[in-house]
Design an enzyme around this catalytic site. Structure first.
Site, PDB file in Angstrom:
ATOM      1  CE  LYS A 294      -0.468  -0.181   5.054  1.00 40.08           C
ATOM      2  NZ  LYS A 294      -1.339   0.052   6.188  1.00 40.08           N
TER       3      LYS A 294
ATOM      4  NE  ARG B  80      -6.592   0.277  11.184  1.00 43.00           N
ATOM      5  CZ  ARG B  80      -5.380   0.068  10.685  1.00 43.00           C
ATOM      6  NH1 ARG B  80      -4.508   1.070  10.612  1.00 43.00           N
ATOM      7  NH2 ARG B  80      -5.006  -1.110  10.251  1.00 43.00           N
TER       8      ARG B  80
ATOM      9  CE1 TYR C  97      10.535  32.070   3.164  1.00 45.36           C
ATOM     10  CE2 TYR C  97      10.848  29.704   3.114  1.00 45.36           C
ATOM     11  CZ  TYR C  97      10.499  30.872   2.484  1.00 45.36           C
ATOM     12  OH  TYR C  97      10.109  30.845   1.178  1.00 45.36           O
TER      13      TYR C  97
ATOM     14  CG  MET D 183       7.110  23.666  -0.657  1.00 47.05           C
ATOM     15  SD  MET D 183       5.930  24.568  -1.660  1.00 47.05           S
ATOM     16  CE  MET D 183       5.122  25.577  -0.456  1.00 47.05           C
TER      17      MET D 183
END
Ligand SMILES: Cc1ncc(COP(=O)(O)O)c(C=O)c1O
Length: 366
Positions: A36, A130, A261, A309
């Protein structure tokens, strides 16, 4: 096109090595290769094709689309969907010969309305809370038995298997054994009622490594197959993925000048800074700002300032490194487990973070 930012190198030989090791641990019984989330970021198509070539007959995914993708590249083996396919998509399950997880009579009933045979595995909830038919209380197991009996009577539903999932096989033996006991007891009662439940599977990677007794037909393994068993073991699992990112700029800065930043890093002396082509949009988590390193020719080069990013800066003062060189983000020389600890997460998340189209993948095999 040449790689101009970063690449994940996937070692398919190591994947097969780990798969065979898991099979050995499972006393040569079969393994569901859990592929998966794009095979935990390793590429489900390439990994599954290679695993199938080396004898793997069972694959597990979360989503119908993942299963269809595997069929469309020629995977012939059994494909189990862990998630909940919308009953409106039931035709795909039957057309692509997929196995659907069922977690309740209501859901099975809706699937049966399609009017053609659908093969299912029953998910039994022995503690995850779940998905799954609720079976967390031994005194109420009969409810689960009657629900399964009703499912077994549905005309177009064929129960081909039954499973449960451990919550904490890597850390809580007592609870794991409790889950196993509930599961085994349920199987016993189903047998007594002559309800056919097909293949049985319970253990995940941690369960397979930690519990030696109580064999089932299969184990479902993801993380250990990719080289990272979540528990200490003497068995030698090999990391399958290494990630390398390019140096795309180098700058000299003076004492008092800042990086990235928010100016969270201020140089306390003259420094050489390299800009690396990886950032949080590439799955390199922002929490690693000022809190990680990249490996280059024996050096651990500290990440400085905030991760951006698509870019991250490192301190390369005194190191012979050029624009175009590659640093190792994780792999052979820079281990994933301690990096996951620094990022306050688990290896699973760091690996699946690499399932991004903007990351080039290279597959190596003998
Ligand atoms: C139902 C189920 N089985 C098996 C696995 C594989 O677990 P692991 O990667 O720990 O082996 C997962 C993954 O989370 C899962 O959700």
């Amino acid at each position: 096109m040449v790689v101009d930012r970063l690449r994940a190198v996937i070692n398919l030989d190591n994947l097969i090595h780990n798969y065979k090791l898991l099979k050995k641990l499972n006393h040569d019984k079969e393994i569901f290769a859990v592929v998966k989330a794009d095979a935990y970021g390793h590429g489900s198509v390439e990994c599954s094709l290679h695993l199938e070539k080396h004898g793997c007959k069972y694959f597990a995914v979360t989503v119908l689309k993942e299963a269809i993708e595997l069929r469309s590249v020629g995977i012939k083996s059994e494909i189990l969907i862990f998630g909940k396919t919308d009953p409106l998509n039931a035709s795909y399950l039957s057309d692509y010969n997929l196995v659907q997880t069922v977690d309740s009579y209501e859901y099975a009933f809706k699937l049966s309305q399609y009017g053609k045979k659908i093969r299912v595995h029953l998910n039994i909830d022995t503690g995850m809370t779940r998905l799954g038919i609720f079976a967390q209380r031994i005194e109420e197991l009969e409810k689960a038995v009657s629900e399964i009996k009703k499912i077994s009577e549905l005309e177009y539903i064929e129960i081909a298997g039954i499973y449960s999932h451990f919550t904490s096989a890597e850390s809580d033996k007592e609870f794991t054994l409790k889950q196993q006991k509930l599961f085994d007891e349920l199987l016993k009662r189903l047998k007594a009622e002559k309800i056919n439940y097909g293949l049985v599977h319970l253990k995940n990677s941690s369960g397979l490594v930690t519990l030696d007794k109580n064999l089932y037909d299969l184990a479902r393994c993801g993380i250990a197959m990719y080289g990272y068993p979540p528990v200490k073991t003497d068995d030698e699992f090999l990391p399958v993925m290494s990630v390398y990112a390019k140096v795309i700029a180098i700058k000299e800065i003076n004492k008092g000048e800042s990086v990235s930043y928010g100016r969270t890093f201020i140089a306390d002396k003259e420094m050489t800074i390299a800009t690396i082509a990886i950032g949080y949009a590439d799955g390199y988590m922002r929490i690693l700002s000022n809190n990680d390193f990249f490996y280059f020719k024996g050096y651990k080069l500290p990440v400085i300032g905030r991760v951006c990013m698509g870019l991250t800066m490192i301190n390369v003062s005194g190191v012979d490194i050029q624009e175009g060189d590659e640093v190792e983000v994780f792999g052979k020389n820079k281990l994933l487990e301690p990096m996951a600890k620094r990022a306050l997460t688990i290896t699973y998340e760091l690996l699946t973070n690499m399932a991004k189209p903007r990351i080039d993948r290279e597959y190596i095999k003998k």
